[in-house]
Design a protein around this motif. Structure first.
Motif, mmCIF file in Angstrom:
data_model
loop_
_atom_site.group_PDB
_atom_site.id
_atom_site.type_symbol
_atom_site.label_atom_id
_atom_site.label_comp_id
_atom_site.label_asym_id
_atom_site.label_seq_id
_atom_site.Cartn_x
_atom_site.Cartn_y
_atom_site.Cartn_z
ATOM 1 N N GLU A 295 -8.374 7.828 -7.606
ATOM 2 C CA GLU A 295 -8.281 7.304 -6.233
ATOM 3 C C GLU A 295 -6.850 7.299 -5.696
ATOM 4 O O GLU A 295 -6.631 7.169 -4.497
ATOM 5 C CB GLU A 295 -8.853 5.889 -6.168
ATOM 6 C CG GLU A 295 -8.050 4.881 -6.960
ATOM 7 C CD GLU A 295 -8.757 3.545 -7.134
ATOM 8 O OE1 GLU A 295 -8.072 2.522 -7.053
ATOM 9 O OE2 GLU A 295 -9.970 3.546 -7.358
ATOM 10 N N ASP A 296 -5.852 7.434 -6.570
ATOM 11 C CA ASP A 296 -4.449 7.392 -6.151
ATOM 12 C C ASP A 296 -3.840 8.774 -5.901
ATOM 13 O O ASP A 296 -2.675 8.865 -5.508
ATOM 14 C CB ASP A 296 -3.608 6.649 -7.193
ATOM 15 C CG ASP A 296 -3.919 5.168 -7.232
ATOM 16 O OD1 ASP A 296 -4.205 4.603 -6.157
ATOM 17 O OD2 ASP A 296 -3.897 4.582 -8.326
ATOM 18 N N ILE A 297 -4.608 9.833 -6.103
ATOM 19 C CA ILE A 297 -4.071 11.193 -5.932
ATOM 20 C C ILE A 297 -3.528 11.391 -4.521
ATOM 21 O O ILE A 297 -2.401 11.859 -4.339
ATOM 22 C CB ILE A 297 -5.126 12.267 -6.272
ATOM 23 C CG1 ILE A 297 -5.453 12.230 -7.759
ATOM 24 C CG2 ILE A 297 -4.640 13.658 -5.860
ATOM 25 C CD1 ILE A 297 -6.606 13.131 -8.169
ATOM 26 N N ASP A 298 -4.311 11.017 -3.504
ATOM 27 C CA ASP A 298 -3.863 11.222 -2.121
ATOM 28 C C ASP A 298 -2.606 10.421 -1.810
ATOM 29 O O ASP A 298 -1.786 10.835 -0.990
ATOM 30 C CB ASP A 298 -4.972 10.841 -1.134
ATOM 31 C CG ASP A 298 -6.093 11.874 -1.102
ATOM 32 O OD1 ASP A 298 -5.836 13.029 -1.496
ATOM 33 O OD2 ASP A 298 -7.214 11.531 -0.693
ATOM 34 N N LYS A 299 -2.435 9.294 -2.461
ATOM 35 C CA LYS A 299 -1.276 8.428 -2.215
ATOM 36 C C LYS A 299 0.015 9.035 -2.769
ATOM 37 O O LYS A 299 1.098 8.802 -2.226
ATOM 38 C CB LYS A 299 -1.538 7.057 -2.848
ATOM 39 C CG LYS A 299 -0.591 5.980 -2.430
ATOM 40 C CD LYS A 299 -1.044 4.628 -2.949
ATOM 41 C CE LYS A 299 -0.106 3.527 -2.481
ATOM 42 N NZ LYS A 299 -0.521 2.209 -2.938
ATOM 43 N N VAL A 300 -0.086 9.828 -3.856
ATOM 44 C CA VAL A 300 1.121 10.321 -4.533
ATOM 45 C C VAL A 300 1.370 11.822 -4.392
ATOM 46 O O VAL A 300 2.465 12.280 -4.693
ATOM 47 C CB VAL A 300 1.077 9.972 -6.048
ATOM 48 C CG1 VAL A 300 0.937 8.485 -6.262
ATOM 49 C CG2 VAL A 300 -0.013 10.736 -6.773
ATOM 50 N N LYS A 301 0.394 12.574 -3.932
ATOM 51 C CA LYS A 301 0.484 14.036 -4.006
ATOM 52 C C LYS A 301 1.574 14.653 -3.143
ATOM 53 O O LYS A 301 2.060 15.734 -3.437
ATOM 54 C CB LYS A 301 -0.872 14.677 -3.692
ATOM 55 C CG LYS A 301 -1.304 14.554 -2.248
ATOM 56 C CD LYS A 301 -2.660 15.211 -2.020
ATOM 57 C CE LYS A 301 -3.081 15.095 -0.568
ATOM 58 N NZ LYS A 301 -4.401 15.674 -0.362
#
Length: 198
Positions: free
Chosen positions: A69-75
């Protein structure tokens, strides 16, 4: 028109499947197609993802685990490995603090002591004092267990616990394993969920 196989940027003309910038980088550095400015690659596994961390020469040095769920936040942020072994961005700061939206007066504890395991199940916001309860055995420890030492005076193992710089309880034991069991009971009693489960 085509997409660069390194950065997915749409360009008018490709050279060996790459944009001009990555083609030059690849030929200059013997086949290395990454630059130090490229974003991290993210590997998606079954129930977590890994951010690949690179050194200045674009060699993989480590990986940091995150929740899917955090991929979009860090990519879209460039992450690196700092000298202490944490995943960090120079402008944003530590990845674990960023993911947990940690207030400035609190810290984030890595429960399993793995500094690169930044899944939320391994992170908890706490005070600095609570974080210090979950520490590994110090390098100068001779028994191999925090809070257990050999008492030369009475030739027994001593188990003890400190909280707020005060010794709360202690005991003497003939057997090393009994001293460890006593220390673990004290940790459960005084440290609760912040005790070192290892």
């Amino acid at each position: 028109m085509g997409l660069c196989k390194v950065c997915n940027k749409e360009v008018k003309q490709l050279r060996k499947g790459m944009c001009e910038r990555h083609y030059r980088q690849c030929t200059r550095y013997e086949g290395i197609s990454r630059t130090k400015y490229d974003l991290n690659e993210i590997v998606i596994n079954e129930d977590y993802a890994e951010i690949i961390l690179y050194d200045k020469k674009c060699n993989e040095v480590s990986r940091s685990k995150i929740d899917l769920e955090d991929i979009d936040k860090v990519k879209n942020i460039k992450w690196g490995l700092n000298n202490e072994g944490y995943c960090k961005n120079n402008k944003i700061g530590m990845l674990h603090r960023f993911l947990m939206n940690c207030p400035d007066d609190m810290v984030v504890d890595h429960i399993n002591h793995d500094k690169l395991d930044n899944r939320k199940s391994n992170l908890r916001i706490c005070t600095r004092q609570q974080n210090n309860l979950n520490i590994n055995v110090r390098s100068n420890n001779t028994s191999g267990c925090t809070g257990v030492s050999w008492n030369k005076k009475c030739s027994k193992w001593r188990a003890y616990i400190f909280l707020n710089r005060k010794q709360l309880e202690s005991g003497l034991f003939n057997n090393f394993d009994d001293a460890i069991r006593f220390r673990k009971k004290l940790e459960i009693k005084y440290f609760g969920e912040f005790r070192n489960v290892n």
